[in-house]
Design an enzyme around this catalytic site. Sequence first.
Site, PDB file in Angstrom:
ATOM      1  N   ARG A  82       0.863  -1.189   0.000  1.00  0.00           N
ATOM      2  CA  ARG A  82       0.000   0.000   0.000  1.00  0.00           C
ATOM      3  C   ARG A  82       0.888   1.224   0.000  1.00  0.00           C
ATOM      4  NH1 ARG A  82      -2.697   4.116   0.257  1.00  0.00           N
ATOM      5  NH2 ARG A  82      -4.872   4.272   0.886  1.00  0.00           N
ATOM      6  N   GLU A  90     -11.506   4.986  -5.189  1.00  0.00           N
ATOM      7  CA  GLU A  90     -11.864   3.570  -5.189  1.00  0.00           C
ATOM      8  C   GLU A  90     -12.635   3.229  -6.467  1.00  0.00           C
ATOM      9  OE1 GLU A  90     -10.729   1.534  -2.826  1.00  0.00           O
ATOM     10  OE2 GLU A  90      -9.805   3.272  -1.886  1.00  0.00           O
ATOM     11  N   ARG A 127      -1.128  -5.200   4.611  1.00  0.00           N
ATOM     12  CA  ARG A 127      -0.368  -4.742   3.450  1.00  0.00           C
ATOM     13  C   ARG A 127       0.862  -3.992   3.942  1.00  0.00           C
ATOM     14  NH1 ARG A 127      -5.249  -1.576   0.502  1.00  0.00           N
ATOM     15  NH2 ARG A 127      -5.255  -0.699   2.595  1.00  0.00           N
TER      16      ARG A 127
END
Length: 165
Positions: A82, A90, A127
């Site tokens: 990330r 998104e 992540r």
Amino acid sequence: MRFKYLLIIICIMAVAVSGCTSHDSNPLNNSSVSSSNSSPSAVPTTTTTSTGSSDQHVEVSGKCYKVVDGDTIDVEGVGRVRFVGVNTPERGQAGYQTAKDYVTSMCLGKTVGLDIDNAKNKDKYDRTLALVYVDGVNLNQELLKKGYAEVMYIPPSEFNPYSWM
């Protein structure tokens, strides 16, 4: 009697040998990492680099084999990464495809360098949080400069995304 001594010696040797195993403390070199050249779990290269105006400190590098969206990629030997300090739209939101296409053009199939956030190296989805570099370019910063992302500063973080603008 001789058999008894032999059995004791074998037991002592077994105990001594079993205590000689090493445990790797590097979290990137765990049992899910293999040494395959093109698989998603290839062992990453660790380097430290500092170049020009982009003060990069690349801790790990690997090939980007998937772009999830504008701020998340998959890197061989590391897994899901990330981009720290930034947030892109998104799926279904305006700008999503533009941000994803930019990251795809910059990363996919290329070796990326990661400067992992030492203050918090994983997010709640496990992540890896990092600055992502390709050819010396800080992509986190470029996403902001090009208007594909907004600052998303979540302390603790060693990076200050407000200084990239």
